[in-house]
Structure formats: structure tokens, C-alpha cells
Write a protein that holds these residues in place. Structure first.
Motif, PDB file in Angstrom:
ATOM      1  N   LEU A  98       0.849  -1.189   0.000  1.00  0.00           N
ATOM      2  CA  LEU A  98       0.000   0.000   0.000  1.00  0.00           C
ATOM      3  C   LEU A  98       0.881   1.235   0.000  1.00  0.00           C
ATOM      4  N   SER A  99       0.542   2.184  -0.848  1.00  0.00           N
ATOM      5  CA  SER A  99       1.241   3.459  -0.912  1.00  0.00           C
ATOM      6  C   SER A  99       0.210   4.568  -0.761  1.00  0.00           C
ATOM      7  N   VAL A 100       0.456   5.512   0.150  1.00  0.00           N
ATOM      8  CA  VAL A 100      -0.450   6.646   0.317  1.00  0.00           C
ATOM      9  C   VAL A 100       0.342   7.934   0.308  1.00  0.00           C
ATOM     10  N   LYS A 101      -0.303   8.994  -0.154  1.00  0.00           N
ATOM     11  CA  LYS A 101       0.282  10.329  -0.105  1.00  0.00           C
ATOM     12  C   LYS A 101      -0.375  11.080   1.041  1.00  0.00           C
ATOM     13  N   VAL A 102       0.458  11.691   1.869  1.00  0.00           N
ATOM     14  CA  VAL A 102      -0.014  12.395   3.054  1.00  0.00           C
ATOM     15  C   VAL A 102       0.191  13.887   2.848  1.00  0.00           C
ATOM     16  N   GLY A 103      -0.890  14.637   3.002  1.00  0.00           N
ATOM     17  CA  GLY A 103      -0.821  16.087   2.881  1.00  0.00           C
ATOM     18  C   GLY A 103      -0.485  16.717   4.214  1.00  0.00           C
ATOM     19  N   ALA A 104      -0.251  18.020   4.189  1.00  0.00           N
ATOM     20  CA  ALA A 104       0.071  18.760   5.410  1.00  0.00           C
ATOM     21  C   ALA A 104      -1.109  18.707   6.369  1.00  0.00           C
ATOM     22  N   ALA A 105      -0.821  18.834   7.657  1.00  0.00           N
ATOM     23  CA  ALA A 105      -1.872  18.838   8.667  1.00  0.00           C
ATOM     24  C   ALA A 105      -2.769  20.037   8.458  1.00  0.00           C
ATOM     25  N   VAL A 106      -4.047  19.860   8.718  1.00  0.00           N
ATOM     26  CA  VAL A 106      -5.008  20.944   8.625  1.00  0.00           C
ATOM     27  C   VAL A 106      -4.995  21.690   9.939  1.00  0.00           C
TER      28      VAL A 106
END
Length: 176
Positions: free
Chosen positions: A113-121
Motif C-alpha cells: 500500500l502506498s499513500v500520499k499524506v498532505g500537510a496537517a489541517v
């Protein structure tokens, strides 16, 4: 008197907005052979502060690996590894994160599994006022990936609160 109660109300709103924690999410993954992980994360945004919880039976592991080890299913170079049956991974950094099962044959059998993580809100008033969450992009065999990012510009929370309080104060002053 209306002026004082309006001021106290505005200060309470500002205080509770400032101390409210940023929201985080927990994403559950049923980790086993035969699951299609490329469609698992579609439409689910991941952000710094979120947690992925892998649930699995005996005979599996959850290993975080580099991109190259993910693509080639190379075993033995894990950044982290667990085989407890329930593995919680705190997403502490933005960018791509790669997970495989390190049991021989499982990664090549699709347990990856590969996921892209965005900056914290943020719930505070810093930054440029834009909030971005990144949709996870599972990496498919052949290097194809789903669309990854979308950003929505929003008014900074403290600017909106300030404007609301200012209007309320002016209204209260006009009534008195």
C-alpha cells in the motif's frame, strides 16, 4: 450592556477556536492476501496527524519501506516493522508512505500500500489561509497512480472571527 455581552461572546468564540485541536482521522486497513489496496484509499484524504491501523492475522507483517523497496518488493530494508496483528502507524510527515508485507511472496502477491499524506489541517490562524489535503494515491503496478492533490482556498479563521466580532460590536454600539 449589549456592548459588554457582545464583547464577551466574541472573546469566547476566539478562545475556543484558538484552542480547538486540529482534527485527525484513523484509517483502518484489513491487511491480507487477496485485497485490492489500490482502491482502498481512493477518495480518503490523509493528513499529517492521521493514523493508519492495519488489522491482520498471524503470518503477516506491516513494514514501512522506501519507494524503491516498495516498487521492487525488496525485503530486509524496512524503516519499521511489526507483526503484532494490529499495527498503528502515525503519519507524522507529509509525502508518500510505503507499506508492504515482508513475508516472502506476499508483497509480490499484492500486499502493498502506498499513500500520499498532505500537510496537517490547522485550526489556528497561521499560514497563508489555504488548506490543502492530499488524496492518497495508491501506486499501481506499472507506475500508474490516481490524481493526487486538490487545494481549497478558505478565509483565515481568525480573519473571519475578527470580521464577525467587529460587525457584532458595531451593531451593539449602534443600538446603545
Amino acid at each position: 450592556m449589549a456592548y459588554l455581552s457582545t464583547l464577551v461572546g466574541c472573546l469566547a468564540i476566539v478562545f475556543f477556536t484558538a484552542v480547538a485541536p486540529a482534527s485527525s482521522a484513523t484509517h483502518s486497513v484489513e491487511w491480507s492476501l487477496g485485497n485490492d489496496y489500490s482502491s482502498l484509499a481512493t477518495g480518503k484524504p490523509y493528513a499529517v496527524g492521521d493514523t493508519i491501523v492495519f488489522n491482520y492475522g498471524a503470518g503477516h507483517t506491516v513494514d514501512e519501506v522506501s519507494e524503491s523497496d516498495y516498487k521492487s518488493c525488496t525485503l530486509g530494508n524496512s524503516i519499521s516493522s511489526d507483526s503484532s496483528g494490529t499495527t498503528s502507524i502515525a503519519l507524522k510527515t507529509s509525502g508518500s508512505h510505503y507499506f508492504i508485507c515482508a513475508i516472502p511472496g506476499h508483497c509480490t502477491g499484492g500486499m502493498k500500500l502506498s499513500v500520499k499524506v498532505g500537510a496537517a489541517v490547522s485550526s489556528g490562524g497561521g499560514g497563508d489561509g489555504a488548506t490543502a489535503k492530499t488524496t492518497p494515491s495508491p501506486t499501481l503496478e506499472g507506475g500508474k497512480a490516481a490524481p493526487t492533490a486538490s487545494a481549497t482556498a478558505v478565509l483565515k479563521p481568525f480573519e473571519a472571527l475578527f470580521a464577525t466580532c467587529l460587525v457584532a460590536l458595531l451593531y451593539a454600539f449602534a443600538l446603545s
